[in-house]
Design an enzyme around this catalytic site. Structure first.
Site: not given
Length: 305
Positions: A147-148
């Site tokens: 995930d970012r």
């Protein structure tokens, strides 16, 4: 074609890995003393060079301290060549590279791959530019994602065949995927396993169900490292690798990850999502070498404890 046959067909005879020197620890000793005893033909200077160049592996992890205390049952390997130089780019650090794959440490807030809104500033585009400096025809291929807002270890392949080898034998190839998670509250049970079936809604939010016909099975193991009244630092091992798995499972046990408003967090004490891909261990798809990578614990995580 069988998996073993595919691995052999991918291997180039010229690239055969040189044999490593291997020792088993039968009694406690400091690393320098142990190596001098096992390799009497090597000088203290030679041993220090091996340590400096990260050629000494204790239980498959590079060790650079000459006075590291070995325990009975540990294994010590001396690699035939020194570790490659670490290369840093904005948002990521390359910590391992060979002709087949790349292992990086991604910073929080940095995308793994491009999105519709952001096509350039991401790990994929940065690494594509990196390999094209060596040869404009070079490409990279996504193996898995973070995930970012999650930091830590990621792996990319340098060919479509390597990508398929890794993805099709993922459960057999990956030996360890360990995360660090800072969650809200003091977790009542210090050791546990969360098992559910994960479904993604039309709004792109993942949630758990007990119905195996609706979602994909997800299994998460956690162990408490440290805790206060307000937060708990967990070591989390994935048995499966589903999208948002840890974030959903921490919400399920009533202790969402700090900074994770999407999955129920009420606090953000460190100004970022409290999730970090800490350890990645796998069997190299071509050389069959056991690869082990471990990053440092983020200082923001430790500041709470």
């Amino acid at each position: 074609m069988k998996e073993t046959d595919r691995r052999v067909s991918e291997r180039n005879p010229k690239d055969t890995k040189k044999a490593e020197v291997h020792f088993e620890v039968s009694e406690p000793a400091e690393l320098m003393t142990f190596l001098l005893d096992k390799m009497p033909h090597k000088s203290r200077h030679n041993i220090k060079s091996y340590l400096r160049d990260k050629q000494v592996l204790v239980d498959n992890k590079a060790e650079t301290q000459y006075n590291y205390k070995l325990r009975v049952g540990q294994s010590v390997n001396i690699k035939s060549s020194k570790a490659p130089e670490i290369q840093k780019y904005k948002g990521l650090t390359i910590i391992y590279e060979d002709q087949y794959l790349l292992v990086i440490e991604k910073q929080e807030g940095f995308l793994s791959i491009a999105t519709e809104k952001q096509k350039l500033y991401n790990a994929y585009s940065t690494l594509s530019d990196h390999v094209k400096k060596q040869d404009p025809a070079n490409r990279i291929f996504v193996v898995h994602r973070l995930d970012r807002e999650t930091s830590g270890l990621m792996m990319f392949a340098k060919s479509e065949r390597i990508q398929k080898l890794l993805q099709e034998s993922w459960n057999e190839t990956i030996q360890q995927r360990t995360y660090l998670a800072v969650v809200e509250g003091n977790v009542e049970y210090p050791l546990g396993t969360v098992r559910s079936y994960l479904v993604e809604s039309k709004a792109l939010t993942v949630y758990s169900t007990s119905n195996p016909n609706l979602g994909k099975e997800a299994i998460t193991h956690y162990d408490t490292i440290n805790a206060t009244e307000f937060n708990t630092l967990l070591k989390v091992n994935l048995e499966t690798g589903r999208k948002n798995q840890i974030r959903v499972h921490m919400k399920d046990i009533g202790h969402p990850i700090v900074g994770d408003e999407k999955y129920g967090a009420k606090t953000d004490p460190i100004g970022r999502l409290g999730l970090h891909a800490w350890v990645l261990s796998f069997v190299h798809p071509i050389t069959d070498e056991e690869m082990y990578f471990e990053t440092t614990v983020p200082k923001k995580f430790l500041s709470l404890f």
